[in-house]
Scaffold this motif. Structure first.
Motif, PDB file in Angstrom:
ATOM      1  N   ILE A   1      -3.165  -2.826   4.543  1.00 41.99           N
ATOM      2  CA  ILE A   1      -3.515  -2.152   4.945  1.00 41.99           C
ATOM      3  C   ILE A   1      -2.928  -2.830   6.561  1.00 41.99           C
ATOM      4  CG2 ILE A   1      -5.793  -1.576   6.326  1.00 41.99           C
ATOM      5  CD1 ILE A   1      -7.179  -1.346   3.661  1.00 41.99           C
ATOM      6  N   ASP A   2      -3.550  -3.823   6.676  1.00 41.17           N
ATOM      7  CA  ASP A   2      -2.666  -4.513   7.965  1.00 41.17           C
ATOM      8  C   ASP A   2      -0.991  -3.692   7.883  1.00 41.17           C
ATOM      9  OD1 ASP A   2      -3.680  -5.751  10.177  1.00 41.17           O
ATOM     10  OD2 ASP A   2      -2.471  -7.518   9.955  1.00 41.17           O
ATOM     11  N   GLN A   3      -0.360  -4.038   7.401  1.00 38.65           N
ATOM     12  CA  GLN A   3       1.477  -3.771   7.221  1.00 38.65           C
ATOM     13  C   GLN A   3       1.206  -2.149   8.058  1.00 38.65           C
ATOM     14  OE1 GLN A   3       2.663  -5.664   3.521  1.00 38.65           O
ATOM     15  NE2 GLN A   3       3.310  -7.657   4.658  1.00 38.65           N
ATOM     16  N   ALA A   4       1.397  -1.012   7.288  1.00 34.61           N
ATOM     17  CA  ALA A   4       0.755  -0.447   7.255  1.00 34.61           C
ATOM     18  C   ALA A   4       0.316  -0.052   8.540  1.00 34.61           C
ATOM     19  CB  ALA A   4       0.165   0.481   6.389  1.00 34.61           C
ATOM     20  N   GLY A   5      -0.867  -0.354   9.148  1.00 39.55           N
ATOM     21  CA  GLY A   5      -0.645  -0.265  10.230  1.00 39.55           C
ATOM     22  C   GLY A   5      -0.367  -0.556  11.162  1.00 39.55           C
ATOM     23  N   TYR A   6       0.346  -1.775  11.196  1.00 33.98           N
ATOM     24  CA  TYR A   6       1.031  -2.735  11.688  1.00 33.98           C
ATOM     25  C   TYR A   6       1.528  -1.484  12.678  1.00 33.98           C
ATOM     26  CZ  TYR A   6       4.297  -5.647  14.423  1.00 33.98           C
ATOM     27  OH  TYR A   6       5.797  -5.995  15.646  1.00 33.98           O
ATOM     28  N   ALA A   7       3.002  -1.096  11.186  1.00 35.64           N
ATOM     29  CA  ALA A   7       4.154   0.322  11.677  1.00 35.64           C
ATOM     30  C   ALA A   7       3.981   0.683  11.949  1.00 35.64           C
ATOM     31  CB  ALA A   7       4.830  -0.089  10.252  1.00 35.64           C
ATOM     32  N   CYS A   8       2.308   1.412  12.379  1.00 39.99           N
ATOM     33  CA  CYS A   8       2.048   3.261  12.439  1.00 39.99           C
ATOM     34  C   CYS A   8       1.927   2.741  14.213  1.00 39.99           C
ATOM     35  CB  CYS A   8       0.887   3.438  12.172  1.00 39.99           C
ATOM     36  SG  CYS A   8       0.563   4.979  12.280  1.00 39.99           S
TER      37      CYS A   8
END
Length: 163
Positions: free
Chosen positions: A34-41
Motif C-alpha cells: 500500500i505504501d509503495q503504490a501510494g508513494y508512486a501515486c
C-alpha cells in the motif's frame, strides 16, 4: 511531469515468503505494498519527494492467499496545500477460478517535500472530474475531519501512570 498521474496500480503475486503461520499474507506485507503504490501515486502527481503522513481506516476485509494475483490501486481523492489524500484498494484474484475479492482498503495522506530543506512544498490542485470522484473527495474530507477529532481526543486524554 507533475500533475499528470493521479492514480497507479501495482500488481504482485502472493508468494510463500509473504505469508504468516496461518497461510495468509502478512498484514505488514500488504501495508508495505500500500505504501509503495501510494508513494508512486503521490510523487507522480506532485513531482516531488513525498512522505507518508497517515494511514486511516485500514480494513482487512478478506485474506490474501499464496498464488493470488494482488492489485493495489491508489488514486488521488483530495489535495491540500502540500498534502495529498489517496484512496487505496487492495484486491486479490484467484488465478485458477478467476474469483476476485476486495482484501484491504484505506485512505492515506502524503506530504510533498522540497529538495533543499525537506520542508512541505505546494502540490498541484486536483479537481474531481466525475460524480464518483466527487464522492471520493467528500469521503476524504470526512476522514480528515474524523482524524482531527481523534487527534484532539488523544491529546486531551491523561497520560497513563507508569509503575
Amino acid at each position: 511531469m507533475s500533475g499528470q498521474q493521479h492514480e497507479v496500480s501495482f500488481r504482485f503475486l502472493a508468494q510463500p515468503s509473504d505469508v504468516n503461520f496461518g497461510g495468509k499474507v502478512h498484514g505488514g506485507t500488504v501495508m508495505k505494498w500500500i505504501d509503495q503504490a501510494g508513494y508512486a501515486c503521490a510523487v507522480g502527481w506532485s513531482g516531488a519527494y513525498c512522505v507518508t503522513a497517515s494511514i486511516s481506516g485500514i480494513q482487512f476485509v478478506a485474506p490474501i492467499l499464496i498464488g493470488d494475483l494482488v492489485t493495489v490501486h491508489a488514486r488521488l481523492i483530495h489535495t491540500g496545500t502540500s498534502s495529498m489524500q489517496l484512496a487505496v484498494d487492495v484486491s486479490a484474484r484467484d488465478l485458477r477460478s478467476g474469483g476476485q475479492r476486495l482484501a484491504t482498503s484505506c485512505v492515506m495522506v502524503f506530504v510533498a517535500l522540497d529538495s533543499e530543506g525537506g520542508r512541505p512544498t505546494p502540490v498541484p490542485r486536483w479537481e474531481p472530474r466525475s460524480e464518483a470522484e466527487l464522492r471520493l473527495q467528500e469521503h476524504a474530507r470526512l476522514v480528515m475531519e474524523l482524524s482531527k477529532e481523534m487527534q484532539k481526543l488523544i491529546e486531551q486524554s491523561p497520560a497513563p501512570a507508569v509503575d
